[in-house]
Design an enzyme around this catalytic site. Structure first.
Site, PDB file in Angstrom:
ATOM      1  N   GLY A 152       0.828  -1.218   0.000  1.00  0.00           N
ATOM      2  CA  GLY A 152       0.000   0.000   0.000  1.00  0.00           C
ATOM      3  C   GLY A 152       0.854   1.258   0.000  1.00  0.00           C
ATOM      4  O   GLY A 152       2.086   1.195   0.058  1.00  0.00           O
ATOM      5  N   SER A 153       0.173   2.392  -0.039  1.00  0.00           N
ATOM      6  CA  SER A 153       0.908   3.660  -0.153  1.00  0.00           C
ATOM      7  C   SER A 153       1.672   3.990   1.131  1.00  0.00           C
ATOM      8  O   SER A 153       2.755   4.587   1.074  1.00  0.00           O
ATOM      9  CB  SER A 153      -0.059   4.791  -0.512  1.00  0.00           C
ATOM     10  OG  SER A 153      -1.093   4.866   0.453  1.00  0.00           O
ATOM     11  N   THR A 154       1.152   3.602   2.300  1.00  0.00           N
ATOM     12  CA  THR A 154       1.873   3.856   3.554  1.00  0.00           C
ATOM     13  C   THR A 154       3.091   2.932   3.634  1.00  0.00           C
ATOM     14  O   THR A 154       4.188   3.369   4.002  1.00  0.00           O
ATOM     15  CB  THR A 154       0.942   3.646   4.772  1.00  0.00           C
ATOM     16  OG1 THR A 154      -0.323   4.252   4.497  1.00  0.00           O
ATOM     17  CG2 THR A 154       1.519   4.266   6.026  1.00  0.00           C
ATOM     18  N   ASP A 156       2.618  -3.371   8.163  1.00  0.00           N
ATOM     19  CA  ASP A 156       1.644  -3.191   7.084  1.00  0.00           C
ATOM     20  C   ASP A 156       0.660  -2.076   7.447  1.00  0.00           C
ATOM     21  O   ASP A 156       0.507  -1.715   8.619  1.00  0.00           O
ATOM     22  CB  ASP A 156       0.889  -4.513   6.853  1.00  0.00           C
ATOM     23  CG  ASP A 156       0.187  -4.550   5.486  1.00  0.00           C
ATOM     24  OD1 ASP A 156       0.268  -3.557   4.734  1.00  0.00           O
ATOM     25  OD2 ASP A 156      -0.438  -5.581   5.182  1.00  0.00           O
ATOM     26  N   GLY A 214      -7.139  -4.895   2.546  1.00  0.00           N
ATOM     27  CA  GLY A 214      -7.389  -5.422   1.213  1.00  0.00           C
ATOM     28  C   GLY A 214      -7.773  -4.364   0.200  1.00  0.00           C
ATOM     29  O   GLY A 214      -8.070  -4.683  -0.954  1.00  0.00           O
ATOM     30  N   GLU A 220      -1.091 -10.820   2.477  1.00  0.00           N
ATOM     31  CA  GLU A 220      -0.877 -10.069   3.721  1.00  0.00           C
ATOM     32  C   GLU A 220      -1.197 -10.948   4.933  1.00  0.00           C
ATOM     33  O   GLU A 220      -0.466 -10.955   5.925  1.00  0.00           O
ATOM     34  CB  GLU A 220      -1.743  -8.805   3.733  1.00  0.00           C
ATOM     35  CG  GLU A 220      -1.265  -7.770   2.719  1.00  0.00           C
ATOM     36  CD  GLU A 220      -2.182  -6.576   2.568  1.00  0.00           C
ATOM     37  OE1 GLU A 220      -1.732  -5.569   2.039  1.00  0.00           O
ATOM     38  OE2 GLU A 220      -3.362  -6.651   2.972  1.00  0.00           O
TER      39      GLU A 220
HETATM   40  C1  5RP Z   1      -3.572  -3.538   0.737  1.00  0.00           C
HETATM   41  C2  5RP Z   1      -3.913  -3.123   2.127  1.00  0.00           C
HETATM   42  C3  5RP Z   1      -3.364  -1.832   2.613  1.00  0.00           C
HETATM   43  O1  5RP Z   1      -2.671  -2.066   3.787  1.00  0.00           O
HETATM   44  C4  5RP Z   1      -4.501  -0.890   2.871  1.00  0.00           C
HETATM   45  O2  5RP Z   1      -5.297  -0.792   1.706  1.00  0.00           O
HETATM   46  C5  5RP Z   1      -3.992   0.502   3.261  1.00  0.00           C
HETATM   47  O3  5RP Z   1      -3.352   1.087   2.175  1.00  0.00           O
HETATM   48  P1  5RP Z   1      -2.831   2.580   2.185  1.00  0.00           P
HETATM   49  O4  5RP Z   1      -1.627   2.608   3.064  1.00  0.00           O
HETATM   50  O5  5RP Z   1      -2.510   2.864   0.736  1.00  0.00           O
HETATM   51  O6  5RP Z   1      -3.952   3.444   2.699  1.00  0.00           O
HETATM   52  O7  5RP Z   1      -4.596  -3.801   2.857  1.00  0.00           O
HETATM   53  O8  5RP Z   1      -4.235  -4.716   0.368  1.00  0.00           O
END
Ligand code: 5RP
Length: 236
Positions: free
Chosen positions: A42-44, A94, A108, A116
């Site tokens: 994900g972006s984070t 994550d 997800g 994950e």
């Molecule tokens: C990917 C995920 C990510 O952890 C979730 O969507 C958060 O993403 P972001 O950091 O971009 O908000 O579960 O399947």
């Protein structure tokens, strides 16, 4: 007495991107030198991976939860190991789409939930990195991702309808999105998941469900939460 709602003008409010970068850097404190680290998607997490490059000489490598994270890790010179090569991980880092007050999450949004959950299950500690907008009282505000075997999807849509949920097939470029595992994703709106552990246990048993995006069995142990005032550490 009332207090003014306007924030002080001399303090720049950090952007969402900067908040993600702050929390990504903060997660480095949980990486154990000499040990393989579990890496989410994900972006984070991308910000965490960028920060992890500064520790690449201190770790043997990473186990990754998606092809996208694998590519980013490798581009930064961090070796990626297959999950089958490790017996356990000290830590898995994550993001989340939602997290409640007990560390239970919905995940997800990036379609990587199955891998994950597998990598999280290998880890002794799950460190969630998120911004404060992801905090909820009860899971279900974010449409719940569920990875499904395509031939079962309509039956699963009906099963969610019986629970009051409205499931829709996730699309990409006019066709059903295909996950890293070659399956489809349903996004379910209208659920209020008051008992995440029981919900995850039940839905996981429906024929054709590969993975439900409730992470209660694999909940977070720590959450690093980015807010304009700084990074908060929540321990569950
Ligand atoms: C990917 C995920 C990510 O952890 C979730 O969507 C958060 O993403 P972001 O950091 O971009 O908000 O579960 O399947």
């Amino acid at each position: 007495m009332t207090t003014p709602a306007t924030p002080p003008t001399n303090q720049a409010v950090p952007s969402q991107d900067e908040l993600k970068a702050q929390v990504g850097r903060a997660a480095l404190a949980y990486v154990v030198p000499g040990q393989i680290v579990g890496v989410g998607t994900g972006s984070t997490v991308n910000k965490f991976i960028d920060a992890l490059a500064s520790m690449r000489d201190q770790i043997p490598g990473a186990v990754s939860s998606s092809l996208a994270s694998t590519e980013r890790l490798q581009a930064l010179g961090i070796p990626v190991l297959d999950a089958n090569e490790v017996e356990s991980l000290a830590v898995y880092i994550d993001g989340a789409d939602e997290i409640d007050g007990k560390g239970r999450m919905v995940k997800g949004g990036g379609a990587a939930l199955t891998r994950e959950k597998i990598v999280a299950a290998l880890a002794r500690q799950f460190v969630c990195i998120a911004d404060a907008s992801k905090q909820v009282e009860v899971l279900g505000r974010f449409p719940l991702p569920v990875e499904v075997i395509p031939m079962a999807s309509q039956r699963i849509v009906r099963s969610f309808a019986a629970l009051g949920g409205e499931a829709a097939l996730r699309m990409k470029d006019g066709a059903p999105l295909v996950t890293d595992n070659g399956q489809h994703i349903l996004d379910v709106r209208g659920l209020r998941i008051t008992d995440p552990l029981a919900f995850e246990t039940e839905v996981s048993q429906w024929p054709g469900v590969v993975t439900v995006g409730v992470f209660a069995h694999q909940r977070a142990h720590v959450c690093l939460l980015a807010a304009p005032g700084g990074v908060q550490t929540l321990i569950f």
